[in-house]
Design an enzyme around this catalytic site. Structure first.
Site, PDB file in Angstrom:
ATOM      1  N   HIS A   1       0.263   4.323 -54.835  1.00 44.04           N
ATOM      2  CA  HIS A   1      -0.695   4.504 -56.100  1.00 44.04           C
ATOM      3  C   HIS A   1      -0.169   3.902 -57.294  1.00 44.04           C
ATOM      4  CE1 HIS A   1      -2.556   7.499 -53.103  1.00 44.04           C
ATOM      5  NE2 HIS A   1      -1.424   8.027 -53.320  1.00 44.04           N
TER       6      HIS A   1
ATOM      7  N   SER B   1      -1.397  -0.958 -54.406  1.00 42.37           N
ATOM      8  CA  SER B   1      -1.694   0.618 -54.343  1.00 42.37           C
ATOM      9  C   SER B   1      -1.858   0.792 -52.823  1.00 42.37           C
ATOM     10  CB  SER B   1      -2.905   0.786 -55.182  1.00 42.37           C
ATOM     11  OG  SER B   1      -3.198   2.185 -55.401  1.00 42.37           O
TER      12      SER B   1
ATOM     13  N   SER C   1      -6.798   4.458 -56.709  1.00 42.17           N
ATOM     14  CA  SER C   1      -5.876   5.301 -57.548  1.00 42.17           C
ATOM     15  C   SER C   1      -5.455   4.447 -58.421  1.00 42.17           C
ATOM     16  CB  SER C   1      -4.887   5.906 -56.529  1.00 42.17           C
ATOM     17  OG  SER C   1      -4.109   4.712 -55.700  1.00 42.17           O
TER      18      SER C   1
ATOM     19  N   ASP D   1       3.889   4.800 -48.948  1.00 41.50           N
ATOM     20  CA  ASP D   1       3.236   5.939 -49.264  1.00 41.50           C
ATOM     21  C   ASP D   1       1.633   6.037 -48.313  1.00 41.50           C
ATOM     22  OD1 ASP D   1       0.692   7.437 -50.445  1.00 41.50           O
ATOM     23  OD2 ASP D   1       2.065   7.927 -51.968  1.00 41.50           O
TER      24      ASP D   1
ATOM     25  N   GLU E   1       6.682   8.879 -48.264  1.00 47.93           N
ATOM     26  CA  GLU E   1       6.553   9.871 -48.920  1.00 47.93           C
ATOM     27  C   GLU E   1       5.527  10.912 -48.850  1.00 47.93           C
ATOM     28  OE1 GLU E   1       6.500   8.545 -53.100  1.00 47.93           O
ATOM     29  OE2 GLU E   1       4.770   9.532 -53.329  1.00 47.93           O
TER      30      GLU E   1
ATOM     31  N   ASN F   1       9.326  12.436 -47.673  1.00 50.49           N
ATOM     32  CA  ASN F   1       8.230  13.623 -47.756  1.00 50.49           C
ATOM     33  C   ASN F   1       8.776  15.126 -47.479  1.00 50.49           C
ATOM     34  OD1 ASN F   1       5.278  14.622 -47.971  1.00 50.49           O
ATOM     35  ND2 ASN F   1       6.121  15.262 -45.883  1.00 50.49           N
TER      36      ASN F   1
ATOM     37  N   LYS G   1      10.394  16.995 -52.710  1.00 54.74           N
ATOM     38  CA  LYS G   1       9.277  16.236 -52.493  1.00 54.74           C
ATOM     39  C   LYS G   1       7.987  17.231 -52.220  1.00 54.74           C
ATOM     40  CE  LYS G   1       5.687  13.434 -51.775  1.00 54.74           C
ATOM     41  NZ  LYS G   1       4.489  14.056 -51.174  1.00 54.74           N
TER      42      LYS G   1
ATOM     43  N   ASP H   1       5.794  18.243 -55.231  1.00 57.10           N
ATOM     44  CA  ASP H   1       4.773  17.388 -55.428  1.00 57.10           C
ATOM     45  C   ASP H   1       3.466  17.809 -54.723  1.00 57.10           C
ATOM     46  OD1 ASP H   1       2.853  14.954 -54.876  1.00 57.10           O
ATOM     47  OD2 ASP H   1       4.562  13.673 -54.504  1.00 57.10           O
ATOM     48  N   ASN H   2       3.309  18.063 -53.464  1.00 56.60           N
ATOM     49  CA  ASN H   2       2.490  18.467 -52.582  1.00 56.60           C
ATOM     50  C   ASN H   2       1.798  19.853 -53.207  1.00 56.60           C
ATOM     51  OD1 ASN H   2       3.712  16.565 -51.208  1.00 56.60           O
ATOM     52  ND2 ASN H   2       3.532  17.428 -49.406  1.00 56.60           N
TER      53      ASN H   2
ATOM     54  N   CYS I   1      -0.587  19.109 -56.915  1.00 53.99           N
ATOM     55  CA  CYS I   1      -2.029  19.304 -56.421  1.00 53.99           C
ATOM     56  C   CYS I   1      -2.490  20.662 -57.378  1.00 53.99           C
ATOM     57  CB  CYS I   1      -2.179  19.668 -55.069  1.00 53.99           C
ATOM     58  SG  CYS I   1      -1.836  18.072 -54.061  1.00 53.99           S
TER      59      CYS I   1
ATOM     60  N   HIS J   1      -5.487  13.700 -46.999  1.00 51.82           N
ATOM     61  CA  HIS J   1      -4.871  12.137 -47.172  1.00 51.82           C
ATOM     62  C   HIS J   1      -5.913  11.070 -47.091  1.00 51.82           C
ATOM     63  CE1 HIS J   1      -1.868   9.350 -47.915  1.00 51.82           C
ATOM     64  NE2 HIS J   1      -2.161   8.750 -46.976  1.00 51.82           N
TER      65      HIS J   1
ATOM     66  N   HIS K   1      -1.140  12.995 -59.926  1.00 52.89           N
ATOM     67  CA  HIS K   1      -0.010  14.147 -60.202  1.00 52.89           C
ATOM     68  C   HIS K   1       0.617  13.532 -61.615  1.00 52.89           C
ATOM     69  CE1 HIS K   1       0.508  15.559 -55.733  1.00 52.89           C
ATOM     70  NE2 HIS K   1      -0.734  15.899 -56.288  1.00 52.89           N
TER      71      HIS K   1
ATOM     72  N   SER L   1       9.438  13.277 -56.897  1.00 53.26           N
ATOM     73  CA  SER L   1       9.326  12.622 -55.598  1.00 53.26           C
ATOM     74  C   SER L   1       9.981  11.120 -55.666  1.00 53.26           C
ATOM     75  CB  SER L   1       7.941  12.430 -55.440  1.00 53.26           C
ATOM     76  OG  SER L   1       7.262  13.828 -55.504  1.00 53.26           O
TER      77      SER L   1
ATOM     78  N   GLN M   1      12.915   8.776 -53.706  1.00 56.42           N
ATOM     79  CA  GLN M   1      12.433   7.431 -53.201  1.00 56.42           C
ATOM     80  C   GLN M   1      13.655   6.624 -53.778  1.00 56.42           C
ATOM     81  OE1 GLN M   1      10.263   6.307 -50.921  1.00 56.42           O
ATOM     82  NE2 GLN M   1       8.336   6.891 -51.482  1.00 56.42           N
TER      83      GLN M   1
END
Lengths: 485, 485, 485, 485
Positions: free
Chosen positions: B62, B85, B90, B139, B205, B230, B235, B239-240, B244, B350, B404, B412, B416
């Protein structure tokens, strides 16, 4: 110590506080059964085939109402059971009485001395001339410890003729362990070796006990197979987390009646237990502060709006202190001296050494005022202000309240039953070596599934097509081993 | 398709929506840098030694403001970068413009067609006559997919002379992939083989992308080493979950301005993404219902006071539907027909196949009314009532809001960067085979540690004695690999 | 200023930003109607009898999508309507366009200058030669203020011949008010007197506006009856509380994309607005601190686990500052200088003087960098660090997002409609004197009742026996006037 | 009934369960003092001037540890005190013992019969030959009721010679009231008239008691002035709300040890008490459903994500039922029959008639199994399933736990002390007529202010300029009377 074993009319041994509480215990056991669907489902599924026929099971695990349901699940599946508590304050005397009267040989009462505690442990392990148990259900690892230390001492004795010397250690509790082994050695120098030989395995359910097991595995000293029940998701992410979220405030309220709202509460450690405690305190309206050593757990606390500071930063401002670390020397007497008048100090981690009770007892001029059992006010001479210590630094939820509630213990104990079944069923197959194992994920999922109906939940079923798309079987398990939930 | 690559004054290629937004993008990138302490710490620690000197990195991720800070961290460490992306909606066009102008070859804009999307992906992988990239930041795995499919097609072509046939699949998107490979084959039948040879590895990720990698590993078809970013705790559990929790309500509010309080919201799936979504919706005052296939996740929802039902049970009563499963065919057109007027349907899992967009488009007599970009009302002919679909079923937090926030993406993306460094540094050592790896725990803890200062946190230090007591090094890592946080 | 009034094809006046957005506005108005059951129920109940037949209503209230539904409810009941916004940044241009095209004379656009703002207000009050409106819908009291100041000036002019002198005040905005009145006086020295004579009354919906009205009532200067809609429970305990809980994070996210979790947020004031803001920030994972002058509100914050400190205590550590006080001089430039780099400063209280914008603008060497409209970074020369100010200190939820969501505004606006109906119906009865009234409780309960069905709620009915037991009518009202909810 | 009054060594009358618990009570009273800063501040401020010198105060209010601190605050200010509980289960026997021994004439024990209850009430009102008290501290209004009924009976007797006839009512409790009055009449036909004449006033602290007072005021039958302490903000918005949020789960856990997480809980009524209960249950992880008659309270529940349904809708699915309505006939035996096995039914509203205990007792074939005091399982013959009723339908937080915690009771009781002081100080001024009054807002704010320091809060001070701007005094009160907090 002149503790005498008593016997039921049917001849089963026991030692409990007050057998007249058995009826009350039975009523609460019956209530608990309704709240423990996993255990009751085991009775339904496995009871008819009596898989534990012939198995002797020794348990060292808080002798509560919930444990009574566990014990009676094991006996319903055919086992003979002997039991002690794994904590001097955690026994519910009515639960012990009912179980002793109706189901198993119980050696446990609330408020044991350390001497009495280890006497009970030894009684639970002693199945008479024929030796020890086939299986151990352990919580904290004290039954396992006694056997390992016993075997070690017997080996030294065999080689060198030396008896264990209690004076060789400063640790008051370990002195008692050594005395017991020494006394046993005198009558039977192969006692623990015989136990070891018979033992099929142990299932252990605490973080602390499991850590000991992994250490023994890696040092090659583990004497029998072990199943790590603690790291079943349905144990560590439920009992540790949701159990403590329930029982921490329960203990605080029963012990002190203190209003939690408005207070500043420090939770030392933000693992599963700490997460549960912090959630409970926050929801009850206190301002929670966490202390942590682990940056990941610290960052989790921050994401939940909880500041992460050191104990030194906040010791003088907080009203409630809770240790959850599983480590030692967390709140020392020097911290306690700096606290506000009537600050509450308690532990829900594992051992009482999270709080420096020894330092407190030895503090010159300190005065202990027992408000009621398990609730002591300690007054420092310099300030004439005091702090309130719960359960003498031992597990406050069990010492001051009744531990975790039945439903979440049903998850933990269903894991125990399944682990015991696994060990017993595979006793001859060689499947389990002298190592530590976790239960396979499909059994973990099964434990969860057994608890959904009671809460009215309905699962969605994967189609074959969907299952293939995410590469899992339609019936599960649904997650890879490393999944964190 | 006649898309033309453009060039900056310095000769770097790009294709973005509007280069005049570069200044605006730069201002927001500067704000984001203050919120991304992990990435900035990497620049400070590694920038001077230029570890990526000579490395070509292709990213498919993204193209947002946060990604711009990631890209410019890679270039600050010496890398050359090309980027596309991984989602047609995104891209933040000002981020793309600023990055394209100042730092890297960017091929991305908000609202690409699928044709354009794969053109961009192919551009990002194409480093000119010298071939492909050394490293991939992925991603969802589309860049990795293209190379694997390309290699497969080239092998078939070499053996049989057959070109890939887009007509061989029903999947519209995969037809495009095949076309691109086919066209490439015509000019260079070894193109993807050359890419494969040069490639040192990929870091991925997402849950979905990682799943693909493990499948390729287990089927023996993975062509180069992969690091599963991930499943770094910093992460997946940040992040998840927390990402969210932030961006789901953000997307809902920007797209629809709907009051979340008082509504009934259904969250399909209670993994990390679902947990974050459910928490956000609950806290905003809606009544949340979860659907789950996994009994453990279901029991977790119940412990948080969230009922677990099937979609069929609630489809006619709920106001908001969110898919988070990572699976397909979750909300079908038959569900959508039964929904209340103006029920909101969106996906933050996803892929867009969680929602049956195809079924919706093909529904006889259905009418699509675009309220504004990414917010469509679909009206069914039978009832003349409609549902509101966000981002055409694609990731609504990226399509309708800005994804995010920077802080959690810093976690995250620091993973990486560290993963890319690890792959590049070890490129010659043979440490990494054609397998999938997770980062070691001490690096995971390091990522967390880099984010504590910004939030004013202070860690407690273990004493040597305490560290020994729990058998961990004083400096960590503090937890066993299986620890779940 | 040469602002020109435009006319629709049907001859109705307006001045909006972009009439081409009318279709988009209409689509969003239609969505909002589904979310505003109270207003739609008014249309159903009262529409057929056209109770506002012949009534001219002027509104001064944020010209948003929700307000469009209010306006069109008034017109559906027979009224003619002229409208301006009560805030220079709060207009949604597509809402203004749709309303201007289809329903009412609208004078409003996002980003008015203060000059333009008062021009719009004056246009909305000017019904042509026949004078002013019959009724005013007010938000903040600016329309009411203009008439009161106009009447006052006309009286002075009549007695002394003196025109109002803008130079007599330091307040830039009040200078404009005086100019407008002065210019009006020149053409018609009885203009505001005529308005006053015609006016049946005003309904006002803000804490601030209501305070002004009570002050005028107690000083005997109130010129016409007023209904205090703000203190309907269904207004102040809903719009102020739940509206802000929704729109504060919405505004923060749209303006800055900042991650709220982990941050320290200071909420100045813990009234209804402050309670909503604090709840939202806490739930999103920030550590909230409240400042308060009122010990009761302070104790409420503490009971929710929120510390109460002074701004000075926390100014250097916090990340987000929100003013909600309704007072002035809350965050001064001296505070802002001490803040962390990129601290966010915003107001959701009432007027922009909660934040010392003037002090900021006049700070020597300060630099303003506009990231995007309504999001400015101000950099101080001493430190070269900056703070981010939203909406120039005006209402950030309206300036940076779209204000409160439709559902909660339906509660507020249904109160407005009922208040307007009450004033208009009783215009000849003498029921309402030149005083401030609140709506009777049964109407307040009715407003609530109209909003339950949409959320699937079912009320329990009192039996006659039960109603007698607690001494209330079976149909309500159920609570005494002093009940606090 | 042959209850005998006992006497302390100093000659003060009392009747308690077990005087040997006085030391334990004293220790807990000392702990509570630290948690009750408002009461302790009253001792400091008013103690030296002994304002209650010569005043006789009778209290009818749960005889708990917190009440002991209230009583001893009254005596510290110079009053003589006689006390009874206002609930047959709410006395803490150690609190009663310590107070009886050290401070006041106490007539109360846990588990009184209704006969005993009214005997205690009458004892507390009987100051010997000289008649009754000067002041009454009331909770629920039973002391006030007895005097009013007594006066009424004496008037009838004087006119008609008729004695009250217990057989004239079906209400078992009211029969006892009439017996007591009848017996009193025989010895002194002017007893209650003398009480009335002496009485300066009453302060009442419950919603129910206050309702009775307002009814008597409006019917012109109120015999002396009354201060409504319940509607002080620092009472109703603290004790009712935050007190119940604390003590509801406390009572549930002590009585049943049931896991609240995962369960479905129904809260009947969403007033302040219901709001506190719902918040506690929700935070503990249950799915809460509210029943309401008032559409405004219903809409508040919905905004917090709580569904509003009728009892009939959910009676068969819920696990926990809590009544908080202050009305009667909420949960009837027909509801109870339909509940799940071991559903928990309890009341935290006011009287035990919220739950149809009578209907339950009279149900043909029903079986009552007392698990432990205050926890009964009632088994229906048709289904052989049971429900668990707490505290026989009386206040479960007082019957099963220890009531509200000290800190929040300090708010309520400081209002009581201030109200008593106000009545006593103004006894001769004529300020208070035979009406119901609320405390002025500045006293309400003072109560709050006295509780801030303990929680470490710091208030912001208004500048003169700011105070003028919002038209309040710098020192408060800060809010208009109608403000709802």
């Amino acid at each position: 110590m002149a503790l005498l074993v008593e016997k039921t009319t049917s001849g089963r041994e026991y030692k409990v506080k007050d057998m007249s509480q058995a009826d009350f215990g039975r009523l609460e056991i019956e209530l608990a059964e309704v709240e423990m669907p996993g255990l009751m489902a085991c009775r339904t599924e496995f009871g008819p085939s009596q898989p534990f026929k012939g198995a002797r099971i020794t348990g060292s695990l808080h002798m509560t109402i919930q444990t009574a349901v566990l014990i009676e699940t094991l006996t319903a599946l055919g086992a003979e059971v002997r039991w002690c508590s794994c904590n001097i304050f955690s026994t519910q005397d009515h639960a012990a009485a009912a179980t002793a009267r109706d189901s198993a040989a119980v050696f446990a009462w609330k408020g044991e001395t350390l001497q009495e505690y280890w006497w009970c442990t030894e009684r639970a392990l002693d199945w008479g001339p024929g030796g020890g148990p086939d299986l151990i259900v352990d919580d904290g690892g004290d039954a396992t410890l006694l056997i390992h230390e016993g075997v070690k001492a017997e080996e030294i004795f065999e080689k060198t003729g030396k008896l264990p010397d209690p004076a060789s250690t400063d640790n008051a509790e370990f002195q008692i362990v050594l005395s017991i082994i020494r006394d046993g050695l005198k009558t039977d120098p192969k006692r623990y070796h015989k136990m070891k030989s018979r033992l099929v395995g142990v299932s252990e359910e605490t973080t602390t006990g499991v850590k000991r097991l992994y250490q023994m595995e890696s040092s090659g000293t583990l004497l029998f197979p072990a199943i790590n029940v603690n790291d079943s998701v349905t144990k560590s992410k439920f009992d540790n987390l949701y159990g403590c979220r329930h029982s921490l405030p329960d203990g605080l309220m029963r012990a002190t009646d203190v209003m939690i709202a408005g207070k500043v509460a420090v939770v030392c450690g933000y693992g599963d237990v700490g997460k549960g405690c912090a959630a409970a305190l926050k929801q009850a309206g206190s301002r929670v502060i966490v202390t942590e050593i682990d940056p990941i757990c610290a960052l989790q606390a921050l994401m939940e709006g909880i500041p992460v500071l050191t104990l030194e930063d906040v010791v003088a401002e907080a009203d409630i202190f809770v240790t959850t670390t599983g480590n030692k020397d967390i709140i020392m007497v020097d911290h306690m001296k700096k606290m506000k008048n009537n600050a509450i100090v308690c532990n829900i981690g594992h051992f009482d050494n999270e709080i420096d009770i020894l330092g407190l007892e030895n503090y010159p001029g300190v005065k202990r005022i027992t408000i009621k059992p398990q609730t002591d006010r300690w007054v420092f001479p310099e300030t004439n202000t005091g702090i309130i210590v719960l359960a003498e630094g031992r597990l406050m939820n069990l010492g001051c309240a009744t531990g975790h509630p039945s439903f979440v213990m049903s998850c933990s104990f269903t894991n125990q039953v399944i682990a015991q079944l696994e060990l017993w069923t595979e006793k001859a197959s060689g499947k389990y070596e002298k190592k530590v194992y976790v239960l396979p994920k499909h059994l973990d999922e099964k434990v969860a599934a057994l608890h959904l109906g009671k809460l009215g939940a309905k699962l969605t079923k994967l189609s074959k097509d969907q299952a293939d798309y995410i590469s899992v079987p339609v019936e599960g398990p649904y997650k890879p081993a490393h999944y964190r939930y």
